[in-house]
Write an enzyme that holds these catalytic residues in place. Structure first.
Site, PDB file in Angstrom:
ATOM      1  N   TYR A  49      25.616  40.424  36.095  1.00  0.00           N
ATOM      2  CA  TYR A  49      25.800  40.453  37.559  1.00  0.00           C
ATOM      3  C   TYR A  49      24.874  39.503  38.312  1.00  0.00           C
ATOM      4  O   TYR A  49      24.957  39.415  39.537  1.00  0.00           O
ATOM      5  CB  TYR A  49      25.590  41.885  38.074  1.00  0.00           C
ATOM      6  N   HIS A 126      35.181  41.313  42.786  1.00  0.00           N
ATOM      7  CA  HIS A 126      34.366  41.713  41.637  1.00  0.00           C
ATOM      8  C   HIS A 126      33.421  40.568  41.327  1.00  0.00           C
ATOM      9  O   HIS A 126      33.854  39.410  41.229  1.00  0.00           O
ATOM     10  CB  HIS A 126      35.227  42.030  40.407  1.00  0.00           C
TER      11      HIS A 126
HETATM   12  O1  CA2 Z   1      32.021  42.815  38.637  1.00  0.00           O
HETATM   13  C1  CA2 Z   1      32.018  43.681  39.504  1.00  0.00           C
HETATM   14  O2  CA2 Z   1      31.696  43.477  40.679  1.00  0.00           O
HETATM   15  C2  CA2 Z   1      32.359  45.123  39.128  1.00  0.00           C
HETATM   16  O3  CA2 Z   1      33.121  45.676  40.184  1.00  0.00           O
HETATM   17  C3  CA2 Z   1      31.041  45.854  38.974  1.00  0.00           C
HETATM   18  C4  CA2 Z   1      31.191  47.294  38.485  1.00  0.00           C
HETATM   19  C5  CA2 Z   1      32.056  47.357  37.243  1.00  0.00           C
HETATM   20  O4  CA2 Z   1      32.301  48.717  36.911  1.00  0.00           O
HETATM   21  C6  CA2 Z   1      33.387  46.651  37.435  1.00  0.00           C
HETATM   22  O5  CA2 Z   1      34.107  46.683  36.222  1.00  0.00           O
HETATM   23  C7  CA2 Z   1      33.188  45.199  37.858  1.00  0.00           C
HETATM   24  C8  CA2 Z   1      29.809  47.880  38.186  1.00  0.00           C
HETATM   25  C9  CA2 Z   1      28.934  48.005  39.415  1.00  0.00           C
HETATM   26  C10 CA2 Z   1      27.588  47.367  39.207  1.00  0.00           C
HETATM   27  O6  CA2 Z   1      26.838  48.083  38.271  1.00  0.00           O
HETATM   28  C11 CA2 Z   1      25.579  47.641  37.959  1.00  0.00           C
HETATM   29  C12 CA2 Z   1      24.905  48.426  37.041  1.00  0.00           C
HETATM   30  C13 CA2 Z   1      23.645  48.059  36.636  1.00  0.00           C
HETATM   31  C14 CA2 Z   1      23.049  46.932  37.156  1.00  0.00           C
HETATM   32  C15 CA2 Z   1      23.711  46.168  38.091  1.00  0.00           C
HETATM   33  C16 CA2 Z   1      24.983  46.530  38.500  1.00  0.00           C
END
Ligand code: CA2
Length: 175
Positions: A49, A126
């Protein structure tokens, strides 16, 4: 996290300043909604991310909105019902929605239903390219309520989504 930014980069005319101050002329309001775990951005999994925090995303959205003459309301929640309530509120208050539904995008029929009944232009964002990841991330229920979907471009996707919405709203106004 919940803030409203009313901003504009270009110089106001005297008449516009008076009109906005007195609530006569309002900038189009865009709700920027973020789903579960996005409060962890920049703190974990930077390989997926990136290193930007949710605060950085908010700042990017505020600056982009300012340049586009949009007002934004930037929100994040870890709760499905809260996200749905915010989407419901948008129907009466907002001109468009940018949403990163995070995990709920893959699972929530209820969020899809809320987005459909908002009857607003929706851009789904996303940060990661969900199609290069695990198979369960390849399908998003919420995308079928979206005018457009942006994925894999990092947090820049939010700025692109606001730009797209500004154009869509302008097109609507000109029809
Ligand atoms: O890529 C994206 O923006 C997502 O929406 C992020 C979600 C994921 O479930 C989707 O498949 C794609 C996850 C949210 C972010 O989670 C984090 C967890 C730990 C550290 C940073 C972000």
């Amino acid at each position: 996290m919940e803030k409203t930014h009313f901003c504009r980069l270009t110089a106001w005319t005297e008449a516009e300043r008076h009109a906005t101050a007195r609530g006569i002329m309002a900038l189009p309001l865009i709700a920027v909604l973020n789903g579960p775990n996005l409060n962890m951005l920049g703190l974990r999994e930077p390989d997926i991310y990136g290193r930007a925090t949710l605060g950085d995303v908010e700042q990017l959205c505020a600056e982009t909105a300012e340049a586009l003459d949009l007002a934004i309301e930037f929100r994040q929640t870890n709760h499905e019902g809260q996200l749905i309530s915010w989407v419901q509120e948008c129907r009466e208050r907002a001109h468009g929605i940018v949403i990163n539904p995070a995990g709920y995008g893959h699972t929530s029929v209820a969020l899809l239903d809320a987005l459909l009944s908002a009857e607003l232009p929706v851009i789904e964002v996303h940060i990661s390219n969900i199609h290069r990841r695990e198979a369960f991330r390849h399908h998003t229920l919420t995308s079928s309520a979206a005018t457009g979907v942006i994925c894999g471009l990092g947090i820049k996707g939010y700025a692109l989504a606001l730009t797209a919405l500004a154009e869509l709203i302008l097109d609507e106004d000109n029809q």
